[in-house]
Design an enzyme around this catalytic site. Structure first.
Site, PDB file in Angstrom:
ATOM      1  N   GLY A  39       0.795  -1.229   0.000  1.00  0.00           N
ATOM      2  CA  GLY A  39       0.000   0.000   0.000  1.00  0.00           C
ATOM      3  C   GLY A  39       0.823   1.273   0.000  1.00  0.00           C
ATOM      4  N   ASN A  47       3.473  -1.199   9.445  1.00  0.00           N
ATOM      5  CA  ASN A  47       2.678  -2.396   9.192  1.00  0.00           C
ATOM      6  C   ASN A  47       2.677  -3.367  10.374  1.00  0.00           C
ATOM      7  OD1 ASN A  47       2.457  -4.182   5.974  1.00  0.00           O
ATOM      8  ND2 ASN A  47       0.884  -3.563   7.409  1.00  0.00           N
ATOM      9  N   ASN A 103       3.058  -9.705   5.321  1.00  0.00           N
ATOM     10  CA  ASN A 103       1.651  -9.335   5.141  1.00  0.00           C
ATOM     11  C   ASN A 103       1.408  -8.982   3.683  1.00  0.00           C
ATOM     12  OD1 ASN A 103      -0.373  -6.466   5.963  1.00  0.00           O
ATOM     13  ND2 ASN A 103      -1.046  -8.562   5.737  1.00  0.00           N
ATOM     14  N   ARG A 185      -0.007   7.334   7.120  1.00  0.00           N
ATOM     15  CA  ARG A 185       0.139   6.798   5.767  1.00  0.00           C
ATOM     16  C   ARG A 185       0.219   7.931   4.738  1.00  0.00           C
ATOM     17  NH1 ARG A 185      -0.503   1.524   3.839  1.00  0.00           N
ATOM     18  NH2 ARG A 185       0.073   0.096   5.487  1.00  0.00           N
ATOM     19  N   HIS A 262      -7.753  -7.417   6.257  1.00  0.00           N
ATOM     20  CA  HIS A 262      -6.474  -7.708   5.602  1.00  0.00           C
ATOM     21  C   HIS A 262      -5.275  -7.550   6.536  1.00  0.00           C
ATOM     22  CE1 HIS A 262      -4.250  -8.528   1.982  1.00  0.00           C
ATOM     23  NE2 HIS A 262      -3.601  -7.381   2.006  1.00  0.00           N
TER      24      HIS A 262
END
Length: 283
Positions: A39, A47, A103, A185, A262
């Protein structure tokens, strides 16, 4: 002397043949390498933020930003080989074998590393990886998943508003931390415009952020004990991917979290930390 276990206090840099990479190094014991997802604004530290302190109390934790993300070198998609970078990273640190925890994209990279470099991986732990290239997952064909549509939108518009949508779709229930994660982010994505540019250019020219996929035959050859974790409510990669993986990897087991999207390591952090610590210590 009190050790500085903050992100800045554990920040390191290594020049490898494939790229210059940023990582965080903390704790002692058996080495664990953390590999993040694809991402916008993703880093290994962000993360795995709630997992790092607990794991570092028992193991040496190496949170690696892959080339094209975080503090690592900006590298065009078509020039990346993440499994090779992981092996170069272990070589540079003098580590013979490490546990890999990945991940999403990092999970695919962990699978490929364990399949292609079997003697370098002691344990394999994945959360939400795709089991194989699927039409639409990272390009045209069957259409992007709901989560992937928002993820790509974040590369085009790395605003806090878009990142809030990303956090919401990545999680079953993003809770009170949504705004803080979205702000982090957005700031990280905006600080590295070349990473955003390379991602979008790569998609436009038919490349994928997944640099190498392990074939079913290669997955069947993985020798590391493997723990596969997936959220039943994952809207980015359906849990059927991990059902396929557990049918292929010989020494594997699957944990399926209900009410989980997720980011299993963030949404169920305490249970995730217990599962991983026990798995690495006793397998």
């Amino acid at each position: 002397m009190t050790l500085d276990l903050t992100e800045s206090g554990t920040s390191r840099e290594l020049k490898l043949d494939s790229a210059t990479v940023h990582y965080n190094d903390l704790g002692e014991g058996h080495p664990i390498v953390l590999l993040h997802g694809s991402g916008p604004g993703a880093t290994a530290w962000s993360n795995f933020r709630p997992n790092i302190p607990e794991l570092a109390s028992r193991f040496r934790v190496l949170a690696l930003d892959l080339p094209g993300w975080g503090g690592s070198q900006a590298v065009p998609m078509g020039e990346r080989d993440h499994p090779r970078t992981v092996v170069e990273f272990l070589d540079a640190l003098g580590i013979e074998k490490a546990a890999l925890i990945g991940n999403s994209m990092g999970g695919v990279d962990s699978l490929a590393t364990a399949a292609l470099y079997r003697d370098r991986v002691s344990h394999l732990i994945t959360m939400g990886p795709a089991s194989k290239p699927r039409p639409g997952l990272f390009g045209p064909g069957g259409g992007l998943s709901e989560g992937m549509k928002i993820l790509v939108a974040g590369y085009r518009d790395p605003s806090q508003e878009t990142m809030r949508r990303l956090v919401d779709i990545m999680s079953y229930n993003s809770g009170d931390a949504s705004d803080a994660i979205a702000a982090e982010r957005a700031a990280a994505a905006q600080a590295n415009p070349e990473h955003l540019k390379h991602y979008l250019e790569g998609l436009a020219t038919g490349h994928s952020p997944i640099s190498r996929w392990a074939t079913p035959e290669q997955l069947m050859g993985i020798t590391a004990p493997s723990l596969l974790i997936h959220g039943r409510d994952d809207r980015v990669v359906h849990f059927e991917s991990s059902l396929e993986l557990v049918s292929l990897i010989p020494d594997s087991r699957l944990v399926l979290f209900n009410r989980c999207g997720h980011w299993a390591q963030l949404e169920h952090a305490a249970e995730f930390n217990r599962l991983v610590a026990d798995f690495v210590a006793n397998n």
